[in-house]
Design a protein around this motif. Structure first.
Motif, mmCIF file in Angstrom:
data_model
loop_
_atom_site.group_PDB
_atom_site.id
_atom_site.type_symbol
_atom_site.label_atom_id
_atom_site.label_comp_id
_atom_site.label_asym_id
_atom_site.label_seq_id
_atom_site.Cartn_x
_atom_site.Cartn_y
_atom_site.Cartn_z
ATOM 1 N N GLY A 229 28.809 57.777 64.528
ATOM 2 C CA GLY A 229 28.874 58.709 63.410
ATOM 3 C C GLY A 229 28.012 58.249 62.260
ATOM 4 N N ASP A 230 27.837 59.114 61.256
ATOM 5 C CA ASP A 230 26.964 58.825 60.121
ATOM 6 C C ASP A 230 27.470 57.699 59.235
ATOM 7 O OD1 ASP A 230 24.996 60.788 60.629
ATOM 8 O OD2 ASP A 230 26.332 62.343 59.872
ATOM 9 N N CYS A 231 28.782 57.451 59.236
ATOM 10 C CA CYS A 231 29.360 56.478 58.295
ATOM 11 C C CYS A 231 29.310 55.038 58.798
ATOM 12 C CB CYS A 231 30.806 56.858 57.983
ATOM 13 S SG CYS A 231 30.940 58.357 56.988
ATOM 14 N N VAL A 232 28.755 54.818 59.960
ATOM 15 C CA VAL A 232 28.676 53.459 60.500
ATOM 16 C C VAL A 232 27.610 52.667 59.749
ATOM 17 C CG1 VAL A 232 28.121 52.083 62.536
ATOM 18 C CG2 VAL A 232 29.443 54.178 62.781
ATOM 19 N N GLN A 233 27.999 51.533 59.182
ATOM 20 C CA GLN A 233 27.031 50.672 58.498
ATOM 21 C C GLN A 233 26.066 50.071 59.536
ATOM 22 O OE1 GLN A 233 28.242 47.866 55.443
ATOM 23 N NE2 GLN A 233 30.312 48.729 55.442
ATOM 24 N N GLY A 234 24.785 50.014 59.160
ATOM 25 C CA GLY A 234 23.794 49.447 60.074
ATOM 26 C C GLY A 234 23.504 50.346 61.257
ATOM 27 N N LEU A 235 23.618 51.654 61.055
ATOM 28 C CA LEU A 235 23.420 52.604 62.158
ATOM 29 C C LEU A 235 22.082 52.398 62.854
ATOM 30 C CD1 LEU A 235 24.202 55.130 63.798
ATOM 31 C CD2 LEU A 235 23.258 56.521 61.937
ATOM 32 N N PHE A 236 21.000 52.274 62.083
ATOM 33 C CA PHE A 236 19.670 52.123 62.686
ATOM 34 C C PHE A 236 19.557 50.812 63.463
ATOM 35 C CE2 PHE A 236 17.301 55.076 59.477
ATOM 36 C CZ PHE A 236 18.052 56.135 59.947
ATOM 37 N N ASP A 237 20.169 49.740 62.954
ATOM 38 C CA ASP A 237 20.136 48.462 63.667
ATOM 39 C C ASP A 237 20.906 48.544 64.983
ATOM 40 O OD1 ASP A 237 18.602 46.856 61.883
ATOM 41 O OD2 ASP A 237 20.318 46.763 60.532
ATOM 42 N N ILE A 259 16.449 67.109 62.292
ATOM 43 C CA ILE A 259 15.851 66.145 63.216
ATOM 44 C C ILE A 259 14.540 65.606 62.645
ATOM 45 C CG2 ILE A 259 14.781 65.894 65.489
ATOM 46 C CD1 ILE A 259 16.888 67.909 66.514
ATOM 47 N N TYR A 260 13.760 66.472 61.990
ATOM 48 C CA TYR A 260 12.511 66.025 61.362
ATOM 49 C C TYR A 260 12.803 65.006 60.264
ATOM 50 C CZ TYR A 260 8.264 66.078 58.564
ATOM 51 O OH TYR A 260 7.149 65.696 57.852
ATOM 52 N N GLN A 261 13.817 65.283 59.438
ATOM 53 C CA GLN A 261 14.183 64.360 58.360
ATOM 54 C C GLN A 261 14.666 63.028 58.922
ATOM 55 O OE1 GLN A 261 17.072 65.992 55.654
ATOM 56 N NE2 GLN A 261 17.045 64.207 54.308
ATOM 57 N N TYR A 262 15.391 63.100 60.013
ATOM 58 C CA TYR A 262 15.895 61.893 60.693
ATOM 59 C C TYR A 262 14.727 61.057 61.213
ATOM 60 C CZ TYR A 262 18.160 59.274 64.538
ATOM 61 O OH TYR A 262 18.590 58.306 65.410
ATOM 62 N N LEU A 266 13.681 57.158 60.018
ATOM 63 C CA LEU A 266 13.510 56.051 60.961
ATOM 64 C C LEU A 266 12.146 55.383 60.778
ATOM 65 C CD1 LEU A 266 15.031 57.547 64.251
ATOM 66 C CD2 LEU A 266 15.894 55.552 63.020
ATOM 67 N N CYS A 267 11.110 56.189 60.732
ATOM 68 C CA CYS A 267 9.758 55.647 60.670
ATOM 69 C C CYS A 267 9.480 54.945 59.344
ATOM 70 C CB CYS A 267 8.740 56.762 60.901
ATOM 71 S SG CYS A 267 8.809 57.455 62.580
ATOM 72 N N ARG A 268 9.958 55.519 58.261
ATOM 73 C CA ARG A 268 9.710 54.926 56.943
ATOM 74 C C ARG A 268 10.436 53.600 56.765
ATOM 75 N NH1 ARG A 268 9.901 60.042 52.655
ATOM 76 N NH2 ARG A 268 8.010 61.079 53.419
ATOM 77 N N GLN A 269 11.555 53.439 57.448
ATOM 78 C CA GLN A 269 12.325 52.203 57.309
ATOM 79 C C GLN A 269 12.017 51.194 58.416
ATOM 80 O OE1 GLN A 269 16.541 52.692 56.209
ATOM 81 N NE2 GLN A 269 16.119 54.860 55.828
ATOM 82 N N GLY A 270 10.966 51.466 59.178
ATOM 83 C CA GLY A 270 10.518 50.505 60.177
ATOM 84 C C GLY A 270 11.241 50.573 61.509
ATOM 85 N N TYR A 271 11.848 51.719 61.815
ATOM 86 C CA TYR A 271 12.561 51.866 63.083
ATOM 87 C C TYR A 271 11.896 52.927 63.973
ATOM 88 C CZ TYR A 271 16.352 49.249 60.852
ATOM 89 O OH TYR A 271 17.101 48.284 60.223
#
Length: 298
Positions: A229-237, A259-262, A266-271
């Motif tokens: 879910g969205d509230c998980v800390q460190g979701l991208f990691d 989906i475009y914003q997502y 991801l890309c801007r934060q290095g993922y």
């Protein structure tokens, strides 16, 4: 009871049934006995019990009895008896008996979408049931509102919150604890989700990663499915750590904008690699194809 214990696939121990001290002695001549769970009315000599790490008695008297630490009340469910047994072994530092020796680390499968109401949980459960036909699979719902009473039966005490307590301390034996709390859904094992949303929100990324590592390395599970879910800390990691990532999606313009914003985030934060490994699953289009047959529900 022996049949119940023997059918629990998450129990990494061999169970043997005996009806006399002589049978116990015969087994001891062939192999080492770690735990003996015996009727309190059966008498053993000191020599017959020597070398057995833990001896516990099934008692007709409740837990208030003398020496209750080594006794289990017999008139309760197999699940309750097993839980009491595990708790007693953990107190004695014997939790390592449940450590599974794997040839290779288990795999982590993530399911997440920035688009809501795409049937993400139904998709994750179907994927888990499919994989569980050939492997040991554990499903974990990491949403703040998982839908207790819908997909999952209510469990107020032995649920994911209990597991997260140990994750916060990065201590204990999650693999052992899981054996006392898993439920089954059409062949798929799952941990009952949290009751209170804050239990999910306060777990840090490092605590999640410690917990996943313990499960993947020290439990029977070949695959762990994370319904995120969205509230998980460190979701991208967490998504980066997944071996496979599924993204349930829809094909309307509002979903496309999310989906475009997502993707941009991801890309801007290095993922960017997370986005490149994402497997898109268009749920609505799949549902339309199924209208002539089934509704695709779990």
């Amino acid at each position: 009871l022996a049949d119940y214990l023997g059918r629990r696939k998450e129990l990494a121990l061999q169970v043997k049934l005996c009806d006399s001290p002589e049978q116990v002695e015969a087994i001891r001549r062939e192999t080492e006995v770690d735990i003996l769970l015996a009727d309190e009315r059966i008498e053993f000599t000191e020599g017959e019990l020597s070398g057995i790490s833990k001896v516990m008695r099934l008692s007709a008297v409740s837990a208030e009895a003398e020496d209750s630490r080594n006794r289990i009340f017999r008139y309760q469910s197999g699940e309750e008896i097993y839980t009491k047994l595990v708790e007693a072994l953990a107190e004695d530092g014997m939790g390592e008996l449940w450590n599974v020796r794997k040839k290779e680390r288990g795999k982590l499968v993530g399911v997440y979408s920035p688009v809501h109401r795409t049937g993400q949980t139904a998709f994750a459960l179907r994927k888990g049931m499919e994989l569980a036909k050939k492997q040991n699979v554990l499903y974990m719902n990491l949403e703040t509102y998982a839908g207790i009473g819908g997909y999952f039966q209510e469990e107020e005490k032995r649920n994911l919150s209990m597991l997260l307590y140990y994750a916060k301390q990065e201590a204990g034996n999650p693999g052992l604890l899981i054996t006392t709390m898993v439920k089954g859904l059409k062949g798929l094992d799952y941990i009952p989700p949290v009751v209170f949303p804050e239990d999910i929100k306060t777990v840090t990324a490092s605590e999640w990663m410690w917990l996943f590592g313990e499960i993947l390395n020290h439990s029977i599970y070949d695959v762990v499915i994370l319904d995120l879910g969205d509230c998980v800390q460190g979701l991208f990691d967490i998504l980066k750590a997944c071996d496979t990532i599924y993204m349930p999606a829809a094909d309307d313009r509002f979903a496309a904008s999310k989906i475009y914003q997502y993707e941009e985030a991801l890309c801007r934060q290095g993922y960017g690699e997370v986005w490149e490994r994402m497997i898109r699953c268009d749920i609505r289009r799949t549902a339309k194809r199924k209208d002539s047959g089934t509704d695709g529900s779990v």
